[in-house]
Design a protein around this motif. Structure first.
Motif, PDB file in Angstrom:
ATOM      1  N   HIS A  21       3.536   5.585 -11.020  1.00  0.00           N
ATOM      2  CA  HIS A  21       3.992   6.149  -9.759  1.00  0.00           C
ATOM      3  C   HIS A  21       5.469   5.850  -9.469  1.00  0.00           C
ATOM      4  CE1 HIS A  21       0.004   7.505  -8.647  1.00  0.00           C
ATOM      5  NE2 HIS A  21      -0.463   6.319  -8.898  1.00  0.00           N
ATOM      6  N   GLN A  81       7.199   5.833  -4.335  1.00  0.00           N
ATOM      7  CA  GLN A  81       6.844   7.204  -4.685  1.00  0.00           C
ATOM      8  C   GLN A  81       5.346   7.460  -4.608  1.00  0.00           C
ATOM      9  OE1 GLN A  81      10.108   7.122  -8.169  1.00  0.00           O
ATOM     10  NE2 GLN A  81       9.034   9.058  -8.042  1.00  0.00           N
ATOM     11  N   SER A  82       4.646   6.613  -3.863  1.00  0.00           N
ATOM     12  CA  SER A  82       3.223   6.814  -3.635  1.00  0.00           C
ATOM     13  C   SER A  82       2.921   6.578  -2.173  1.00  0.00           C
ATOM     14  CB  SER A  82       2.402   5.851  -4.508  1.00  0.00           C
ATOM     15  OG  SER A  82       1.027   5.902  -4.151  1.00  0.00           O
ATOM     16  N   SER A  84       0.004   5.644  -1.258  1.00  0.00           N
ATOM     17  CA  SER A  84      -1.112   4.705  -1.280  1.00  0.00           C
ATOM     18  C   SER A  84      -0.635   3.298  -0.963  1.00  0.00           C
ATOM     19  CB  SER A  84      -1.779   4.721  -2.661  1.00  0.00           C
ATOM     20  OG  SER A  84      -2.764   3.716  -2.777  1.00  0.00           O
ATOM     21  N   PHE A 100       3.258  -0.808  -4.320  1.00  0.00           N
ATOM     22  CA  PHE A 100       3.597   0.411  -3.599  1.00  0.00           C
ATOM     23  C   PHE A 100       3.997   0.012  -2.177  1.00  0.00           C
ATOM     24  CE2 PHE A 100      -0.049   2.195  -6.340  1.00  0.00           C
ATOM     25  CZ  PHE A 100       0.777   2.224  -7.456  1.00  0.00           C
TER      26      PHE A 100
END
Length: 277
Positions: A21, A81-82, A84, A100
């Motif tokens: 990710h 870039q996630s 989550s 993340f």
């Protein structure tokens, strides 16, 4: 050995890339502390400095608790870039964690936190120390063949043992943070008691059945049970025992060593009785 290494690379490369990710084309920077290194997008310097200070704070504490210090600094990658709120850690081929930066959103089991990045780092660094630890005969393959997947005995533990320990470590009753003290997990386990607690075999299976994330909910309560019945030292004793197994799937020895029970089956029965009280 080269053919064997190539086969392993092919097996794991797809799954590893699926979880990254982050893009290698961005402008990445790295800062280094006493126990860790943090690699981050250039625009995320503030979070990187915080992550470095947090990791360098908790890593020696976890090393003291589990009696293990990694030989090299832990590599941490920050990804934005996630969406989550998550992360992961692996000791293979070196101690590395990807975090993340997204915050938990909506109503979820992750709502009980003070500073999200601190809690996430504590959880993932627990995995690093736990999974990297090895001793006695189990350490020989690493010294002979290097850091290969078969030289990490705790990797082969059931997921509830690994996630339960990290969730136990993230939990603070004094600060009211972590899933081990959350109202959500208390509700889940009360529901489990009412509907019938799961046997050990079911917990060790990866299924989509309720309760979701049972490795975490049953796992953290298992370590809280060990602390309550056998004392806080029983947890590092359990880790000490599993870290010395040359044959990783022999599960009764660690249970006997840490709790003086007759084996894991008997210990699980005690645990279910404790949950019902």
């Amino acid at each position: 050995m080269r053919i064997f290494a190539a086969c392993l690379a092919l097996i794991f490369s797809a799954s590893i890339s699926a979880f990254e990710h982050f893009s290698i084309t961005r402008d990445w920077q790295t800062i280094e502390g006493q126990y860790s290194k943090v690699t981050y997008p250039k625009t995320r310097e503030k979070e990187a400095l915080h992550a470095l200070a947090s990791a360098d704070n908790v890593l020696p504490q976890l090393s003291d608790y589990l009696s293990w210090t990694p030989f090299d600094k832990v590599e941490i990658v920050l990804s934005d870039q996630s969406s989550s709120a998550n992360g992961y850690a692996t000791p293979f081929p070196y101690n590395r964690s990807v975090l993340f930066l997204a915050l938990p959103s909506g109503v979820s089991e992750l709502q009980d936190y003070d500073n999200w990045l601190d809690l996430l780092i504590l959880h993932e660094m627990t995995h690093i120390i736990h999974l990297d630890k090895t001793r006695d005969a189990a350490s020989y393959p690493r010294y002979i063949f290097g850091r290969n997947i078969f030289s990490f005995p705790n990797i082969f533990l059931s997921t509830f043992f690994k996630e339960g320990l990290a969730t136990y470590a993230e939990t603070s009753l004094d600060k009211n943070v972590g899933r081990g003290q959350s109202a959500y997990y208390d509700m889940v386990m009360r529901t489990e008691v009412e509907s019938g607690l799961l046997p050990l075999g079911k917990i060790q299976q990866s299924t989509r059945d309720w309760p979701f994330n049972k490795s975490y909910s049953y796992g953290v309560k298992f370590y809280q049970f060990l602390e309550s019945k056998y004392g806080p030292d029983s947890i590092p004793r359990y880790v000490e025992a599993t870290s010395g197994r040359l044959i990783p799937f022999l599960v009764d020895g660690p249970a006997k060593f840490a709790t003086f029970s007759d084996g894991l089956k008997e210990l699980w029965a005690e645990y279910l009785t404790w949950l019902e009280l």
